[in-house]
Scaffold this active site. Sequence first.
Site, short mmCIF file in Angstrom:
data_model
loop_
_atom_site.label_atom_id
_atom_site.label_comp_id
_atom_site.label_asym_id
_atom_site.label_seq_id
_atom_site.Cartn_x
_atom_site.Cartn_y
_atom_site.Cartn_z
N ASP A 1 71.84 11.48 -81.46
CA ASP A 1 71.72 11.00 -82.82
C ASP A 1 73.05 10.34 -83.18
OD1 ASP A 1 71.46 10.85 -85.66
OD2 ASP A 1 70.14 12.59 -85.65
N ARG B 1 73.69 9.07 -86.26
CA ARG B 1 73.71 8.86 -87.70
C ARG B 1 74.97 9.37 -88.38
NH1 ARG B 1 67.88 10.90 -89.36
NH2 ARG B 1 68.29 12.19 -87.55
#
Length: 422
Positions: free
Chosen positions: A333, A335
């Site tokens: 991930d 993010r």
Amino acid sequence: MEKDNLKFERASHVILTSHKNQIYKEIPSVNWGAKTAKERGPIVATISEKDNRNAIGTHSGSYTVYRALSIAKGEFPADHKSDLHNTEATAQIGPYPSWTDPEKIVSIDPWGGEVQKVFKEEIDKGLDVRPTIAVTQAQLQLPEIKEAMREGRLKADGKIVKENGDVAVTKIALEPVWFLPGIAKRLNISEGELRKILFNETGGMFPELVTRPDLHVLLPPIGSTTAYIFGNPADLANPEVELSCRVHDECNGSDVFGSDICTCRPYLTYGIEHAAATAQKGGVGLIVYFRKEGRALGEVTKFLVYNARKRQVGGDSALNYFKRTECVAGVEDARFQELMPDILHYLGVQKIHNLHSMSNMKYDAITGSGIEVVNRISIPKELIPADAQVEIEAKKAAGYFTEEEIKDGDGLQGVQGRKLDE
Ligand SMILES: [Zn+2]
């Protein structure tokens, strides 16, 4: 302006930002977190203001590249100055104490929504200061809201939810404006290191990151963020008023096209339904939509991962869900949520009564920034599409918030997604 003139201007010459005449000029100073807009000073990032620019990069995020193409075609006058008459916000946001705390907000310009007012004098003198935030009104028409009304979960009140199912909102678009020392601090690295990595990893896109240590503000070429407010925006800052909130990261495939491999759209529309219902009973609702497609890895990577998941030995299972993303992208991930709470602080949020998110990264970022969270709301079981069971079970097993049973080992292997040819 004549098209020929544009072409001439365009072809004339290129000034490198490392050229000695460009450095340490008298430019409007930026005192991030100062007590008033005047003391903070305007952010000047327009290309037409070469001599006054006190920021790196320019407006409109990634769309600045389309602007360049439009100018290249001779259709867009490069020196166009915005006429900001009548563009002012439809609702007053702030100012809140968080606006003048140099560490609470580092990735947006809290004064960016009212430059027309707070920097009127500078603009009248000819300085090309552009808004980086815009506030307007809208009506949402969503099939899920109409369904919620048919099923009796939501009722029309004539104000928030109309008889025909339209939902009234205030919506706010926010362009990224990064204060680099503050961003570096959030990421726990030095500003110098951050600037060097940003310069290198964008293929040297902004030389000022390394040639202009006197400039500390960057308008990065990334997507903007949108906030949808249900009820009175001023209530967001009142901890006594119940607030239901979803902080949502973009997933075009599900959000817009209804792809069933994940829970993004159902979770989003459930958040909208709850936000509207909360506003109806005197509370306030907030949906923040971040442009971080495919865990900020992008859609190409995301689709490659889907194929790798579906083609692996043993089929698509919750057990290997995160592993396949890491194989393709190098990380599970990308993010990171450290900057996400800035928008909540821009809106004055101090307490979220109902947080629609199962992500611990989001929860930790919000509470770590000083906002209290009372309830965490996971997506109701009946809203999860069959093929998205792989994602949701994998997330629960990885520690995402849930009040339900968590599977492991064989249980996770047993949660299988559809095959590519089904
Ligand atoms: Zn999704």
